[in-house]
Design a protein around this motif. Structure first.
Motif, PDB file in Angstrom:
ATOM      1  N   ALA A 186       0.821  -1.217   0.000  1.00  0.00           N
ATOM      2  CA  ALA A 186       0.000   0.000   0.000  1.00  0.00           C
ATOM      3  C   ALA A 186       0.850   1.261   0.000  1.00  0.00           C
ATOM      4  O   ALA A 186       0.457   2.288  -0.571  1.00  0.00           O
ATOM      5  CB  ALA A 186      -0.933  -0.003   1.208  1.00  0.00           C
ATOM      6  N   ILE A 187       2.013   1.205   0.618  1.00  0.00           N
ATOM      7  CA  ILE A 187       2.896   2.370   0.667  1.00  0.00           C
ATOM      8  C   ILE A 187       3.256   2.841  -0.739  1.00  0.00           C
ATOM      9  O   ILE A 187       3.387   4.039  -0.999  1.00  0.00           O
ATOM     10  CB  ILE A 187       4.166   2.038   1.475  1.00  0.00           C
ATOM     11  N   PHE A 188       3.399   1.872  -1.659  1.00  0.00           N
ATOM     12  CA  PHE A 188       3.813   2.209  -3.019  1.00  0.00           C
ATOM     13  C   PHE A 188       2.641   2.336  -3.989  1.00  0.00           C
ATOM     14  O   PHE A 188       2.809   2.796  -5.114  1.00  0.00           O
ATOM     15  CB  PHE A 188       4.778   1.135  -3.546  1.00  0.00           C
ATOM     16  N   ALA A 189       1.459   1.921  -3.555  1.00  0.00           N
ATOM     17  CA  ALA A 189       0.306   1.908  -4.460  1.00  0.00           C
ATOM     18  C   ALA A 189      -0.466   3.218  -4.475  1.00  0.00           C
ATOM     19  O   ALA A 189      -1.352   3.401  -5.307  1.00  0.00           O
ATOM     20  CB  ALA A 189      -0.632   0.759  -4.087  1.00  0.00           C
ATOM     21  N   GLY A 190      -0.175   4.118  -3.544  1.00  0.00           N
ATOM     22  CA  GLY A 190      -0.805   5.430  -3.564  1.00  0.00           C
ATOM     23  C   GLY A 190      -2.077   5.528  -2.747  1.00  0.00           C
ATOM     24  O   GLY A 190      -2.452   4.609  -2.006  1.00  0.00           O
ATOM     25  N   ALA A 191      -2.761   6.641  -2.922  1.00  0.00           N
ATOM     26  CA  ALA A 191      -3.919   6.980  -2.093  1.00  0.00           C
ATOM     27  C   ALA A 191      -5.043   5.969  -2.201  1.00  0.00           C
ATOM     28  O   ALA A 191      -5.754   5.711  -1.227  1.00  0.00           O
ATOM     29  CB  ALA A 191      -4.437   8.369  -2.476  1.00  0.00           C
ATOM     30  N   GLU A 192      -5.212   5.391  -3.378  1.00  0.00           N
ATOM     31  CA  GLU A 192      -6.310   4.441  -3.564  1.00  0.00           C
ATOM     32  C   GLU A 192      -6.163   3.221  -2.667  1.00  0.00           C
ATOM     33  O   GLU A 192      -7.159   2.643  -2.219  1.00  0.00           O
ATOM     34  CB  GLU A 192      -6.374   4.005  -5.031  1.00  0.00           C
ATOM     35  N   ALA A 193      -4.922   2.814  -2.400  1.00  0.00           N
ATOM     36  CA  ALA A 193      -4.673   1.684  -1.511  1.00  0.00           C
ATOM     37  C   ALA A 193      -4.548   2.128  -0.060  1.00  0.00           C
ATOM     38  O   ALA A 193      -4.909   1.382   0.854  1.00  0.00           O
ATOM     39  CB  ALA A 193      -3.411   0.944  -1.946  1.00  0.00           C
ATOM     40  N   LEU A 194      -4.039   3.320   0.167  1.00  0.00           N
ATOM     41  CA  LEU A 194      -3.828   3.795   1.531  1.00  0.00           C
ATOM     42  C   LEU A 194      -5.141   4.157   2.221  1.00  0.00           C
ATOM     43  O   LEU A 194      -5.275   3.974   3.433  1.00  0.00           O
ATOM     44  CB  LEU A 194      -2.894   5.006   1.533  1.00  0.00           C
ATOM     45  N   ALA A 195      -6.107   4.664   1.466  1.00  0.00           N
ATOM     46  CA  ALA A 195      -7.371   5.099   2.069  1.00  0.00           C
ATOM     47  C   ALA A 195      -8.088   3.969   2.808  1.00  0.00           C
ATOM     48  O   ALA A 195      -8.552   4.163   3.942  1.00  0.00           O
ATOM     49  CB  ALA A 195      -8.274   5.716   1.000  1.00  0.00           C
ATOM     50  N   PRO A 196      -8.232   2.770   2.217  1.00  0.00           N
ATOM     51  CA  PRO A 196      -8.913   1.685   2.937  1.00  0.00           C
ATOM     52  C   PRO A 196      -7.965   0.782   3.727  1.00  0.00           C
ATOM     53  O   PRO A 196      -8.372  -0.269   4.203  1.00  0.00           O
ATOM     54  CB  PRO A 196      -9.570   0.893   1.803  1.00  0.00           C
ATOM     55  N   LEU A 197      -6.705   1.207   3.881  1.00  0.00           N
ATOM     56  CA  LEU A 197      -5.719   0.349   4.547  1.00  0.00           C
ATOM     57  C   LEU A 197      -6.149  -0.036   5.956  1.00  0.00           C
ATOM     58  O   LEU A 197      -5.861  -1.136   6.431  1.00  0.00           O
ATOM     59  CB  LEU A 197      -4.360   1.053   4.582  1.00  0.00           C
ATOM     60  N   TRP A 198      -6.883   0.880   6.619  1.00  0.00           N
ATOM     61  CA  TRP A 198      -7.322   0.591   7.985  1.00  0.00           C
ATOM     62  C   TRP A 198      -8.159  -0.684   8.046  1.00  0.00           C
ATOM     63  O   TRP A 198      -8.128  -1.416   9.054  1.00  0.00           O
ATOM     64  CB  TRP A 198      -8.114   1.766   8.550  1.00  0.00           C
ATOM     65  N   VAL A 199      -8.903  -0.968   6.972  1.00  0.00           N
ATOM     66  CA  VAL A 199      -9.734  -2.178   6.929  1.00  0.00           C
ATOM     67  C   VAL A 199      -8.865  -3.417   7.077  1.00  0.00           C
ATOM     68  O   VAL A 199      -9.236  -4.375   7.772  1.00  0.00           O
ATOM     69  CB  VAL A 199     -10.514  -2.249   5.594  1.00  0.00           C
ATOM     70  N   PHE A 200      -7.682  -3.375   6.455  1.00  0.00           N
ATOM     71  CA  PHE A 200      -6.806  -4.545   6.421  1.00  0.00           C
ATOM     72  C   PHE A 200      -5.846  -4.588   7.605  1.00  0.00           C
ATOM     73  O   PHE A 200      -4.989  -5.470   7.685  1.00  0.00           O
ATOM     74  CB  PHE A 200      -6.074  -4.577   5.082  1.00  0.00           C
ATOM     75  N   ILE A 201      -6.011  -3.635   8.489  1.00  0.00           N
ATOM     76  CA  ILE A 201      -5.330  -3.686   9.792  1.00  0.00           C
ATOM     77  C   ILE A 201      -6.343  -4.075  10.866  1.00  0.00           C
ATOM     78  O   ILE A 201      -6.118  -5.014  11.628  1.00  0.00           O
ATOM     79  CB  ILE A 201      -4.687  -2.322  10.119  1.00  0.00           C
ATOM     80  N   VAL A 202      -7.458  -3.378  10.892  1.00  0.00           N
ATOM     81  CA  VAL A 202      -8.489  -3.635  11.899  1.00  0.00           C
ATOM     82  C   VAL A 202      -9.135  -4.999  11.699  1.00  0.00           C
ATOM     83  O   VAL A 202      -9.312  -5.771  12.653  1.00  0.00           O
ATOM     84  CB  VAL A 202      -9.565  -2.525  11.876  1.00  0.00           C
ATOM     85  N   GLY A 203      -9.500  -5.329  10.457  1.00  0.00           N
ATOM     86  CA  GLY A 203     -10.184  -6.591  10.181  1.00  0.00           C
ATOM     87  C   GLY A 203      -9.419  -7.812  10.670  1.00  0.00           C
ATOM     88  O   GLY A 203      -9.958  -8.627  11.430  1.00  0.00           O
ATOM     89  N   PRO A 204      -8.147  -7.966  10.270  1.00  0.00           N
ATOM     90  CA  PRO A 204      -7.370  -9.111  10.754  1.00  0.00           C
ATOM     91  C   PRO A 204      -7.188  -9.140  12.271  1.00  0.00           C
ATOM     92  O   PRO A 204      -7.223 -10.214  12.879  1.00  0.00           O
ATOM     93  CB  PRO A 204      -6.027  -8.938  10.037  1.00  0.00           C
ATOM     94  N   LEU A 205      -7.014  -7.986  12.883  1.00  0.00           N
ATOM     95  CA  LEU A 205      -6.833  -7.960  14.340  1.00  0.00           C
ATOM     96  C   LEU A 205      -8.116  -8.361  15.060  1.00  0.00           C
ATOM     97  O   LEU A 205      -8.077  -9.092  16.064  1.00  0.00           O
ATOM     98  CB  LEU A 205      -6.366  -6.580  14.788  1.00  0.00           C
ATOM     99  N   VAL A 206      -9.260  -7.902  14.550  1.00  0.00           N
ATOM    100  CA  VAL A 206     -10.538  -8.299  15.142  1.00  0.00           C
ATOM    101  C   VAL A 206     -10.774  -9.789  14.923  1.00  0.00           C
ATOM    102  O   VAL A 206     -11.217 -10.511  15.835  1.00  0.00           O
ATOM    103  CB  VAL A 206     -11.704  -7.479  14.548  1.00  0.00           C
ATOM    104  N   GLY A 207     -10.474 -10.280  13.738  1.00  0.00           N
ATOM    105  CA  GLY A 207     -10.616 -11.708  13.466  1.00  0.00           C
ATOM    106  C   GLY A 207      -9.747 -12.550  14.385  1.00  0.00           C
ATOM    107  O   GLY A 207     -10.172 -13.599  14.878  1.00  0.00           O
ATOM    108  N   ALA A 208      -8.524 -12.070  14.632  1.00  0.00           N
ATOM    109  CA  ALA A 208      -7.616 -12.780  15.535  1.00  0.00           C
ATOM    110  C   ALA A 208      -8.129 -12.756  16.969  1.00  0.00           C
ATOM    111  O   ALA A 208      -8.011 -13.749  17.706  1.00  0.00           O
ATOM    112  CB  ALA A 208      -6.226 -12.148  15.465  1.00  0.00           C
TER     113      ALA A 208
END
Length: 224
Positions: A186-208
């Motif tokens: 996401a760091i290299f993919a730009g704003a389109e990937a960075l904007a929803p990045l929180w989903v892929f941090i929060v989601g896995p942590l909640v699942g865990a």
């Protein structure tokens, strides 16, 4: 320090091989969907049998979070693991970025293998998908690593679980179930990937978290 180096190498391998397969093969042509799923799964298998006896081969902040909740690791090691995992993912993404743009190659993902929310119908759909997929993955890990009789096949079980999780998740979110794996590209993919990045941090942590809570609840029955 050996544990942290092992986690760095393991996460680097996962991101480089997994995201690399998506970048150079794509997910919609030449059987790319299955190839990418197996690239992620086999990365886990290979690393499990190399660094498993060094660090436990978490190579995923969600897995380390579950292990912390299960009191299988200390808080200081947890912090060290997270740093090593994220750095490994960033270095892998940096090299992939250099290969793609240095050699003018086609990135079939259009975003260096970063995750997205479009396939799941938006951020909330993607969040639910990531919670469910991570729950299945981490719940499996907690179970198989708690039984010493399965230690010889644990790497295979975990790797194949990650594979089938990707088979379902790739069309929906690209499959994260791993915050480090998402942060690097996401760091290299730009704003389109960075904007929803929180989903892929929060989601896995909640699942865990859910996986850890349910495993603790069911553990006496599993032991029997």
């Amino acid at each position: 320090m050996k544990k942290y180096i092992a986690e760095f190498i393991g996460t680097f391998t996962l991101v480089f091989m997994g995201c690399g397969s998506a970048i150079f093969l794509g997910c919609d042509i030449n059987g790319g969907h299955l190839a990418v799923a197996f690239a992620f799964g086999l990365s886990i298998v290979s690393m499990a049998y190399v660094i498993g006896n060094i660090s436990g081969c978490h190579i995923n902040p969600a897995v380390s979070f579950a292990m912390l909740l299960q009191k299988r690791m200390s808080s200081s090691d947890f912090i060290g693991y997270i740093i090593a995992q994220i750095l490994g993912a960033i270095v892998a993404a940096t090299i992939l970025h250099s290969i793609v743009y240095g050699f003018h190659l086609i990135d079939y993902t259009g975003g260096l293998g970063s995750n997205g929310v479009a396939g799941a119908g938006g951020v909330w759909g993607a969040l639910i998908v990531e919670i469910i997929l991570t729950f299945i993955f981490v719940f499996t890990i907690l179970g198989v690593t708690s039984d010493e009789s399965k230690s010889s096949v644990a790497g295979l079980i975990i790797g194949f679980t990650l594979t089938f999780v990707h088979i379902v998740g790739i069309p929906l979110t690209g499959t994260s179930v791993n915050p480090a794996r998402s942060i690097g590209p996401a760091i290299f993919a730009g704003a389109e990937a960075l904007a929803p990045l929180w989903v892929f941090i929060v989601g896995p942590l909640v699942g865990a978290l859910i996986a850890s809570l349910l495993f603790s609840l069911l553990k006496p029955n599993v032991a029997k």
